[in-house]
Design an enzyme around this catalytic site. Structure first.
Site, short mmCIF file in Angstrom:
data_model
loop_
_atom_site.label_atom_id
_atom_site.label_comp_id
_atom_site.label_asym_id
_atom_site.label_seq_id
_atom_site.Cartn_x
_atom_site.Cartn_y
_atom_site.Cartn_z
N GLN A 21 42.46 29.90 44.44
CA GLN A 21 41.09 30.40 44.42
C GLN A 21 40.14 29.25 44.78
OE1 GLN A 21 40.04 33.09 41.06
NE2 GLN A 21 42.18 32.89 40.45
N HIS A 52 39.83 26.43 33.52
CA HIS A 52 40.91 25.46 33.70
C HIS A 52 40.39 24.04 33.54
CE1 HIS A 52 42.78 28.58 36.58
NE2 HIS A 52 41.50 28.86 36.63
N HIS A 92 47.66 21.96 35.70
CA HIS A 92 46.44 22.51 35.10
C HIS A 92 46.75 23.15 33.76
CE1 HIS A 92 46.49 27.09 36.03
NE2 HIS A 92 47.71 26.64 36.12
N CYS A 135 48.96 30.03 31.84
CA CYS A 135 49.64 30.16 33.13
C CYS A 135 51.14 30.00 32.95
CB CYS A 135 49.11 29.13 34.11
SG CYS A 135 49.88 29.18 35.74
N SER A 191 40.63 33.91 37.13
CA SER A 191 41.77 33.91 36.21
C SER A 191 41.39 33.47 34.81
CB SER A 191 42.88 32.99 36.73
OG SER A 191 43.34 33.42 37.98
#
Length: 334
Positions: free
Chosen positions: A87, A113, A11, A69, A110
């Site tokens: 998640q 994505h 991702h 990330c 977060s």
């Protein structure tokens, strides 16, 4: 080997002002993230997706440069995971993809994505990828391990760094800000960090007396291994500055342990290993012959502080899990 209930995906994450943690490996202070709107992040991600789909860019190359990330160091690869490990919006989007498909923008706590479904999750790191267009299978390189080292500019820190680099690690060292250069022991292995493909050792400003910097770099780097070698280690000087010695050597170790513990608690990364360096000074006047089972009898503020750091580490190992290694010898064990 992963089960059939697992998937493997990569991702690209773009964080924004609404992200639950406004920091990343490329923006540890969160200065850019804090002023990035969600709409701007989505727009950036859509543009990235278009370039990847059109063939202008490769997913792993963009992830390694732009993803917020820590998986960026692996080209965005998250490895195999099952339901309940991510998640919910991320999980649902990933499981809905076919292998090779890229998702639309996915919104989580977060950030935002895009996700590339890569495998069913049954491919361990040491096996091979599917055949290329030449019909030849390519081995997948195992993910590079990352180490965080305090005291990297010292004698043991420089030797350890050389060893870890020789084993293929990426090494991040924490150094104190100083008006005088004190990196002479590692200058021969330093490569400008702008040369991203060759620079596997990176230096960051932090201090064992500053808990916030330790936690910030733990989160930004997401190391696999943490080595605490930093100390005010001059025995005679420890009598002149006992408060400082205790704050850095003893309480500093506690701050770093707590940074690791809280990072593990927040991320679930229970595989992190922690190493606490000891000293023969901890035994002090204990009669010889001495071994690691000999009782401590420290004879200086430095030695007492090292004993305190040792027992803090033992306490964290027993209270929070077996992820810690200790040594009370000055001999390097790496």
């Amino acid at each position: 080997m992963a089960s059939k209930q697992q998937v493997r995906a990569s991702h690209i994450l773009i964080k924004h002002e609404g992200s639950r943690r406004k920091a990343s490996w490329k923006d540890p202070d969160g200065r850019v993230i804090s002023i990035t709107t969600k709409e701007s992040a989505i727009s950036q991600l859509k543009s990235i997706r278009e370039d990847i789909v059109s063939g202008k860019s490769k997913f792993e190359d963009v992830a390694s440069r732009l993803s917020d990330c820590s998986s960026a160091k692996r080209g965005g690869d998250l490895g195999p995971f099952g339901k309940g490990q991510m998640q919910k919006p991320f999980e649902e989007a990933t499981f809905a993809l076919n292998v090779g498909e890229i998702s639309d923008v996915v919104d989580t706590d977060s950030g935002v994505h895009i996700i590339l479904r890569t495998e069913q999750g049954q491919l361990p790191p040491e096996t091979t990828t599917p055949a290329t267009n030449h019909g030849v299978e390519r081995p997948i390189a195992p993910p590079r391990k990352t180490a965080l080292v305090t005291g990297i500019t010292g004698q043991d820190g420089s030797y350890l760094t050389e060893f870890l680099l020789s084993k293929g690690y990426e090494v991040h060292g924490l150094i104190r800000r100083s008006s005088n250069f004190n990196t002479q022991r590692i200058n021969h292995i330093y490569i400008d960090p702008h040369n991203a493909h060759k620079a596997r050792m990176k230096l960051h400003y932090a201090d064992l007396s500053d808990a916030s910097s330790l936690r910030r770099w733990m989160d930004a780097i997401s190391p696999d291994e943490v080595y605490n070698l930093a100390a005010q280690s001059h025995v005679a000087v420890s009598f002149e500055i006992p408060d400082y010695t205790a704050d850095v050597v003893a309480t500093g170790a506690l701050r770093l342990l707590e940074a690791v513990r809280s990072h593990v608690s927040a991320t679930g990364r229970t595989s992190i290993r922690y190493y606490q360096a000891g000293s023969s000074e901890m035994f002090g006047s204990t009669p010889p012959p001495q071994s690691e089972s000999s009782p401590f009898h420290p004879r200086s503020p430095y030695a007492v502080s090292k004993c305190a750091a040792h027992w803090y580490t033992v306490n964290y190992r027993e209270a929070y899990g077996n992820f810690i290694d200790l040594t009370t010898s000055k001999k390097c064990r790496w």
